[in-house]
Design an enzyme around this catalytic site. Structure first.
Site, PDB file in Angstrom:
ATOM      1  CD  GLU A 204       6.762   4.758   5.170  1.00  0.00           C
ATOM      2  OE1 GLU A 204       5.792   5.338   4.862  1.00  0.00           O
ATOM      3  OE2 GLU A 204       7.789   5.144   4.775  1.00  0.00           O
TER       4      GLU A 204
ATOM      5  CB  SER B 240      -2.107 -15.577 -10.154  1.00  0.00           C
ATOM      6  OG  SER B 240      -2.162 -14.264  -9.527  1.00  0.00           O
TER       7      SER B 240
ATOM      8  CG  HIS C  73       0.860  -2.261  -2.208  1.00  0.00           C
ATOM      9  ND1 HIS C  73       0.294  -2.826  -1.176  1.00  0.00           N
ATOM     10  CD2 HIS C  73       0.140  -1.224  -2.207  1.00  0.00           C
ATOM     11  CE1 HIS C  73      -0.594  -2.200  -0.471  1.00  0.00           C
ATOM     12  NE2 HIS C  73      -0.800  -0.890  -1.464  1.00  0.00           N
TER      13      HIS C  73
ATOM     14  CB  SER D 258       3.448   0.094  -6.796  1.00  0.00           C
ATOM     15  OG  SER D 258       2.540   1.228  -7.000  1.00  0.00           O
TER      16      SER D 258
ATOM     17  CD  GLN E 154      -2.717  -4.960 -17.724  1.00  0.00           C
ATOM     18  OE1 GLN E 154      -1.602  -4.743 -18.085  1.00  0.00           O
ATOM     19  NE2 GLN E 154      -3.688  -5.570 -18.379  1.00  0.00           N
ATOM     20  CD  GLU E 155      -1.535  -7.264  -8.968  1.00  0.00           C
ATOM     21  OE1 GLU E 155      -1.643  -6.540  -7.882  1.00  0.00           O
ATOM     22  OE2 GLU E 155      -2.160  -8.465  -8.737  1.00  0.00           O
TER      23      GLU E 155
ATOM     24  CG  ASN F 198       5.064  -6.226  -1.426  1.00  0.00           C
ATOM     25  OD1 ASN F 198       4.682  -7.105  -1.543  1.00  0.00           O
ATOM     26  ND2 ASN F 198       4.430  -5.169  -0.517  1.00  0.00           N
TER      27      ASN F 198
ATOM     28  NE  ARG G 107       6.101  -8.879  13.273  1.00  0.00           N
ATOM     29  CZ  ARG G 107       5.170  -8.673  12.107  1.00  0.00           C
ATOM     30  NH1 ARG G 107       4.068  -8.992  12.204  1.00  0.00           N
ATOM     31  NH2 ARG G 107       5.596  -8.653  11.114  1.00  0.00           N
TER      32      ARG G 107
ATOM     33  CG  ASP H 225       2.415  -1.999   1.440  1.00  0.00           C
ATOM     34  OD1 ASP H 225       2.948  -2.716   1.439  1.00  0.00           O
ATOM     35  OD2 ASP H 225       1.255  -1.798   1.939  1.00  0.00           O
TER      36      ASP H 225
END
Ligand code: GRF
Length: 227
Positions: A151, A21, A117, A144, A181-182, A115, A73, A153
């Protein structure tokens, strides 16, 4: 690293894992002519992500890099970095990307990464942020956008949006109220990248050569400003 946008146009690569979204919000603002971005590539680690359909519908090139198909990974990270670098983005946007960008990916890409979050960082890094805010008895929650660093987030925070926690809220109602709001936050923040020079140092986020001491806050009119 400093970002300079020629003619305001910003070439971005978006990483998703789910509904997409926030990707849709970027597409919608682009289509409305209010966000000068070119979405060069959407990558999902999840082959089932609904956001892939959104991207395809908008004519955006998509790639699935399924983390489950990699034994190590570090190999997933290398594949991710290679795919990102191939489209030479100005900015990498993690919008609901539910994997940690490992050090191999981070050091392998040639642009800044941001990012989204769902918490008022530095509060509640990691998962289950809504429930943790409720359990702590907080009066507000939010989202945010921060620069991605090694590190989790923990990179310098550029911008935030706040919503009140209402009596009777649970994590679902909070998430449902925060979502729109995001969307406003991510488009306003990416617009900031299109319009200005944004960079960061260990001291924090620098906008137009000024170190900001607190994250920019999203106002009700959709602008970002200092509180
Ligand atoms: C957002 O709530 C974001 O904060 C979190 O995952 C969600 C992604 O939603 N990290 P969508 O995939 O953009 O719809």
């Amino acid at each position: 690293m400093t970002l300079v946008c020629m003619n305001n146009q910003l070439r971005v690569c978006v990483l998703i894992s789910g509904s997409g979204s926030n990707l849709q919000a970027l597409i919608d603002q682009r289509d409305a002519g209010s966000l000068p971005i070119e979405i060069a590539l959407v990558i999902s680690n999840n082959p089932e992500a609904a956001g892939l359909q959104r991207a395809a519908k908008a004519g955006i090139t998509c790639q699935v890099i399924d983390h489950k198909l990699f034994e190590a990974r570090s190999d997933f990270d290398l594949a991710l970095a290679a795919a990102i670098n191939q489209v030479k983005p100005d900015l990498l946007i993690l919008a609901g990307f539910m994997r940690i960008l490992g050090s191999g990916a981070l050091s392998g890409i040639h642009c800044d990464a941001i990012n989204l979050h769902p918490s008022l960082l530095p509060l509640y890094q990691g998962t289950h942020t809504y429930q943790r805010a409720l359990d702590a008895g907080d009066s507000e929650h939010g989202a945010s956008i921060h620069f991605v660093t090694a590190e989790l987030d923990g990179g310098p925070v550029i911008s935030q949006v706040r919503i009140p926690i209402l009596p009777g809220d649970d994590s679902e109602s909070l998430a449902a109220r925060l979502g729109p709001q995001e969307h406003r936050l991510i488009t306003a923040t990416v617009e900031l990248f299109c319009r200005r020079q944004v960079s960061f140092t260990q001291a924090g986020v620098i906008i137009d050569a000024n170190l900001i001491h607190n994250p920019l806050q999203l106002n009700s009119d959709g602008s970002l400003g200092q509180k």
